[in-house]
Design an enzyme around this catalytic site. Structure first.
Site, PDB file in Angstrom:
ATOM      1  N   GLY A  35       0.941  -1.095  -0.104  1.00  0.00           N
ATOM      2  CA  GLY A  35      -0.212   0.002  -0.102  1.00  0.00           C
ATOM      3  C   GLY A  35       0.817   1.233   0.136  1.00  0.00           C
ATOM      4  N   GLY A  37       1.366   5.001   1.726  1.00  0.00           N
ATOM      5  CA  GLY A  37       0.877   5.940   2.750  1.00  0.00           C
ATOM      6  C   GLY A  37       1.252   7.459   2.482  1.00  0.00           C
ATOM      7  CB  ALA A  38       1.026  10.622   4.248  1.00  0.00           C
ATOM      8  CG  PHE A  39       4.665   7.179   5.000  1.00  0.00           C
ATOM      9  CD1 PHE A  39       5.357   5.991   4.327  1.00  0.00           C
ATOM     10  CD2 PHE A  39       3.841   7.126   5.714  1.00  0.00           C
ATOM     11  CE1 PHE A  39       4.445   4.870   4.220  1.00  0.00           C
ATOM     12  CE2 PHE A  39       2.898   5.677   5.920  1.00  0.00           C
ATOM     13  CZ  PHE A  39       3.303   4.777   4.867  1.00  0.00           C
ATOM     14  NE  ARG A  41       7.036   4.096  -4.044  1.00  0.00           N
ATOM     15  CZ  ARG A  41       7.833   4.101  -4.870  1.00  0.00           C
ATOM     16  NH1 ARG A  41       7.673   3.501  -6.277  1.00  0.00           N
ATOM     17  NH2 ARG A  41       9.230   4.577  -5.088  1.00  0.00           N
ATOM     18  CB  CYS A  42       4.265  -0.125   2.648  1.00  0.00           C
ATOM     19  SG  CYS A  42       4.055   1.357   3.589  1.00  0.00           S
ATOM     20  CE  LYS A  57       6.312   5.107   7.634  1.00  0.00           C
ATOM     21  NZ  LYS A  57       5.832   5.282   8.864  1.00  0.00           N
ATOM     22  CG  ASP A 151      -2.834   9.659  12.762  1.00  0.00           C
ATOM     23  OD1 ASP A 151      -3.663   9.894  12.714  1.00  0.00           O
ATOM     24  OD2 ASP A 151      -2.040   9.206  11.776  1.00  0.00           O
TER      25      ASP A 151
HETATM   26  N1  9ZP Z   1      -3.506  -3.740   1.211  1.00  0.00           N
HETATM   27  C1  9ZP Z   1      -4.103  -3.813   0.161  1.00  0.00           C
HETATM   28  C2  9ZP Z   1      -4.787  -2.620  -0.562  1.00  0.00           C
HETATM   29  C3  9ZP Z   1      -3.675  -3.584  -1.302  1.00  0.00           C
HETATM   30  C4  9ZP Z   1      -2.795  -5.243   1.740  1.00  0.00           C
HETATM   31  O1  9ZP Z   1      -3.032  -6.174   0.770  1.00  0.00           O
HETATM   32  C5  9ZP Z   1      -1.947  -5.158   2.773  1.00  0.00           C
HETATM   33  C6  9ZP Z   1      -1.471  -6.414   3.043  1.00  0.00           C
HETATM   34  C7  9ZP Z   1      -0.752  -6.655   4.207  1.00  0.00           C
HETATM   35  O2  9ZP Z   1      -0.214  -7.695   4.505  1.00  0.00           O
HETATM   36  C8  9ZP Z   1      -0.342  -8.915   3.776  1.00  0.00           C
HETATM   37  C9  9ZP Z   1      -0.288  -5.485   4.900  1.00  0.00           C
HETATM   38  C10 9ZP Z   1      -0.686  -4.280   4.571  1.00  0.00           C
HETATM   39  C11 9ZP Z   1      -1.622  -4.184   3.382  1.00  0.00           C
HETATM   40  N2  9ZP Z   1       0.397  -5.671   5.949  1.00  0.00           N
HETATM   41  C12 9ZP Z   1       1.118  -4.782   6.581  1.00  0.00           C
HETATM   42  N3  9ZP Z   1       0.960  -3.519   6.282  1.00  0.00           N
HETATM   43  C13 9ZP Z   1       1.624  -2.618   7.083  1.00  0.00           C
HETATM   44  C14 9ZP Z   1       2.575  -3.061   8.273  1.00  0.00           C
HETATM   45  C15 9ZP Z   1       2.504  -4.560   8.518  1.00  0.00           C
HETATM   46  N4  9ZP Z   1       1.943  -5.234   7.855  1.00  0.00           N
HETATM   47  N5  9ZP Z   1       3.044  -2.192   9.061  1.00  0.00           N
HETATM   48  C16 9ZP Z   1       4.135  -2.157  10.120  1.00  0.00           C
HETATM   49  N6  9ZP Z   1       4.243  -0.967  10.645  1.00  0.00           N
HETATM   50  N7  9ZP Z   1       3.414  -0.057   9.845  1.00  0.00           N
HETATM   51  C17 9ZP Z   1       2.570  -0.925   9.017  1.00  0.00           C
HETATM   52  C18 9ZP Z   1       2.527  -0.246   7.509  1.00  0.00           C
HETATM   53  C19 9ZP Z   1       3.652   0.164   6.913  1.00  0.00           C
HETATM   54  C20 9ZP Z   1       4.791  -0.941   6.681  1.00  0.00           C
HETATM   55  N8  9ZP Z   1       1.698  -1.157   6.775  1.00  0.00           N
HETATM   56  C21 9ZP Z   1       0.919  -0.685   5.847  1.00  0.00           C
HETATM   57  C22 9ZP Z   1       0.408   0.715   5.729  1.00  0.00           C
HETATM   58  C23 9ZP Z   1      -0.200   0.958   4.420  1.00  0.00           C
HETATM   59  C24 9ZP Z   1       0.532  -0.247   3.578  1.00  0.00           C
HETATM   60  C25 9ZP Z   1       1.230  -1.213   4.279  1.00  0.00           C
END
Ligand code: 9ZP
Length: 621
Positions: A35, A37-39, A41-42, A57, A151
């Site tokens: 996905g 975020g504002a910052f 891509r992940c 991130k 937040d």
């Molecule tokens: N999102 C769909 C819209 C495409 C997903 O499929 C999806 C899948 C994930 O895991 C399978 C997932 C997020 C979205 N997992 C995940 N996202 C994190 C995250 C950990 N796991 N984080 C750990 N710390 N912060 C968060 C953050 C940034 C790495 N995220 C998500 C926030 C936005 C995208 C990723």
């Protein structure tokens, strides 16, 4: 000819497929985009040397041109890298290259609570308690470290494979001094603005509590308490804590939301007080949630009136176990049948007491979709629970530290099945079987986190393996109640001579019985067989639940395994001296084979797989 489109200024550079952390030498493979975020891509990220998976991130350096922006990422790294708590997203490292700064974070494969809510629209109160309990634990830790998150929102609560919730994204978090306030500017757009933040009086720990109120409200109703537009009106509503109160919320939920959304921060409860609120203490909180609850409404919701009954029973139960029991309390149970008339038919029972219509279990096979807590507890927990019970108490050399197979039936059953599998030829078909009545558990209810595990047998008798390891059973065919204080000992009573000391346990048994009769459908089509009724010494010794199956082991060395995904079942009974294996297939057809015949003849892959899995379960005892 290849056309090269000039990249827009500020547009993001593609992220390399392999990344090397120069500080540790670790090499990562970048996976799919999770996905944006504002910052930035992940991505999913795999450590090439360990195969561990992380969430990456990526913050483009282009975005960090201002000193201010750079400082923010630095602060997030500085804050987050110091933290370690099971309910806070793990921080596993950071590095940078010419284009980006990279944060290596804990991977949460079930995405976020925002994704869950999107799929589910609203969550049930037990689920909200479950998630809030984890979120509050993470937040307690952050607050203890002097960190205000600033937040908190559903999309910042991440869910791991085993359904643990983790507070994440500390991009707007700040560390405060002992005063607990920060007047520093807040860049970014926090979701749930507290009245003091709207009024620019600064953000405190209690502003995070306000956000908890908004989160709880949103999770239960499906919409936020304060709508986004028009903005001045929204700010006024926030300052006045003026929000619509949906009628379907329970009074306890409404009251807690009102406490959390108090306009004056000092009036909001502390995190400790949140957990002590009636919403938590008077309602059931699952120890675990099944992963399917991410997309499908859970099936463990306890019908309210029954929950109330159980609450009452708990009080009585505790009163008795703490030897403060009132002498005659059974009549006080609001809807329990009178002791001299304990076995009303379901229809009779349905006429009284519970006022709501019976919930239609939509399970394809009727039963095995309990509406009471269906906890997919990890095996080791169940094991401990099972060992804590009577099965090993005082009888066997095993202790909690040295499990091994208990010698109380599991051992015999394990050896039999192991032999059968070890010596079976590689046949691919089951031998011709026979249709034979057997005794089996047609219904079950796991309420072991509070009372015990209840079951109904095909002869109509019911039993409960109580939390304290004792067992109580109602055997209408024998016209008695049997109580087993320790394994191998049994006392039977008629309704007239039940001792006072057992009254609460009998009340619990009645509640389970009534519940199963009224709410659960039969788990199969085998005809009831009163002639197969077990003797008074019969009891459930162990139950074991994995993510795939439920295993029941009874005192007469019979065993039952229910496979959740296709509702097939395996039963091991004794026909005289001969162990008999019965397989109930997806069409609910029961076919029995003497184990010796299977051992000589071989069997179908379906049966073989189930036997193997059963052995695997037995070995975890
Ligand atoms: N999102 C769909 C819209 C495409 C997903 O499929 C999806 C899948 C994930 O895991 C399978 C997932 C997020 C979205 N997992 C995940 N996202 C994190 C995250 C950990 N796991 N984080 C750990 N710390 N912060 C968060 C953050 C940034 C790495 N995220 C998500 C926030 C936005 C995208 C990723």
């Amino acid at each position: 000819m290849e056309l090269r489109v000039p990249r827009r200024r500020g547009a993001q550079e593609p992220v390399a497929s392999f990344l090397r952390d120069p500080n540790t030498g670790r090499i990562y493979r970048r996976g799919r985009l999770l996905g944006t975020g504002a910052f930035g891509r992940c991505y999913k990220l795999t450590d090439m040397s360990t195969n561990r998976v992380f969430a990456l991130k990526v913050v483009p350096r282009g975005r960090l041109s201002g000193l201010d922006q750079w400082g923010k990422v630095e602060r997030e790294i500085e804050l987050h890298s110091q933290l370690r708590h099971r309910n806070v997203v793990g921080f596993h490292g950071h590095f940078a290259d010419r284009d980006n700064v990279y944060l290596v974070l804990e991977y949460c494969s079930r995405k976020s609570l925002a994704h869950v809510l999107k799929a589910r629209k609203t969550l049930t109160e037990p689920e909200v308690r479950y998630y809030l309990r984890g979120i509050v634990a993470g937040l307690q830790y952050l607050h203890q470290q002097g960190i205000i998150h600033r937040d908190l929102k559903l999309s910042n609560f991440f869910i791991t494979k085993n359904m643990e919730v983790k507070v994440g994204d500390l991009g707007l978090a700040t560390k405060v001094g002992p005063g607990g306030h920060c007047h520093g500017g807040l860049c970014g757009t926090p979701n749930y603005l507290a009245p003091e933040v709207v009024s620019r009086k600064g953000h405190s720990f209690r502003s995070d509590i306000w956000a908890l109120g908004c989160i709880m409200y949103t999770a239960l109703t499906g919409f936020p308490p304060f709508k986004a537009s028009p903005l001045p009106e929204m700010y006024r509503n926030i300052r006045d804590a003026h929000y619509p109160v949906p009628a379907h919320l329970s009074p306890n939920a409404r009251r807690l939301i009102a406490r959390l959304l108090a306009p004056n921060p000092a009036d909001r409860p502390s995190l400790d007080q949140v957990l002590e609120d009636d919403f938590f203490t008077q309602g059931f909180t699952p120890d675990q949630l099944p992963p399917r609850s991410c997309h499908t409404a859970p099936i463990f919701t306890i019908p309210q009136p029954l929950d109330k009954l159980f609450q009452k029973a708990t009080q009585l139960f505790l009163a008795v176990t703490q030897r403060r029991a009132p002498r005659s309390f059974v009549p006080k149970m609001p809807t329990a049948p009178a002791p001299e008339d304990p076995l009303k038919t379901p229809r009779e029972a349905a006429k009284e007491g519970l006022s709501h219509p019976p919930h239609k279990a939509e399970a394809p096979e009727g039963q095995t979709r309990p509406q009471v807590p269906y906890l997919e507890t990890p095996i080791h927990l169940l094991l401990r629970r099972s060992l804590r019970g009577r099965s090993l108490r005082g009888h066997l050399p095993g202790t909690e530290e040295s499990p091994g197979i208990p010698g109380d039936g599991a051992e015999v059953v394990t050896r039999l099945l192991q032999n059968c599998l070890d010596f079976m030829p590689a046949g691919e078909q089951d031998p011709p079987g026979r249709q034979q009545p057997v005794l089996w558990a047609t219904k079950w209810v796991d309420y072991s986190n509070k009372y015990g595990f209840g079951y109904e047998l095909s002869d109509g008798s019911t039993g409960v393996l109580l939390r304290d390891g004792t067992h109580i059973a109602l055997q209408p065919a024998l016209g008695c109640i049997s109580y087993s204080p320790v394994q191998g000992e049994v006392v039977t009573f008629t309704w007239r001579d039940i001792p006072d000391s057992l009254a609460t346990k009998v009340a619990v048994l009645q509640l389970f019985t009534r519940y199963m009769q009224r709410w659960l459908l039969e788990g199969g089509k085998l005809p009831a067989q009163p002639s197969l009724s077990p003797g008074p010494g019969f009891s459930l010794l162990h139950f074991l639940k994995s993510d795939q199956a439920l295993l029941l082991l009874f005192s007469n060395q019979t065993m039952q395994v229910n496979f959740y995904h296709d509702h097939t079942k395996l039963l091991l009974n004794w026909a005289g001296e001969e162990p008999l294996l019965t397989y109930i297939d997806q069409e609910r057809q029961a076919t029995s084979h003497p184990l010796g015949v299977l051992q000589r003849h071989g069997c179908s892959e379906a049966l073989r797989q189930r036997l193997r899995y059963t052995l695997h379960l037995l070995w975890t005892f």
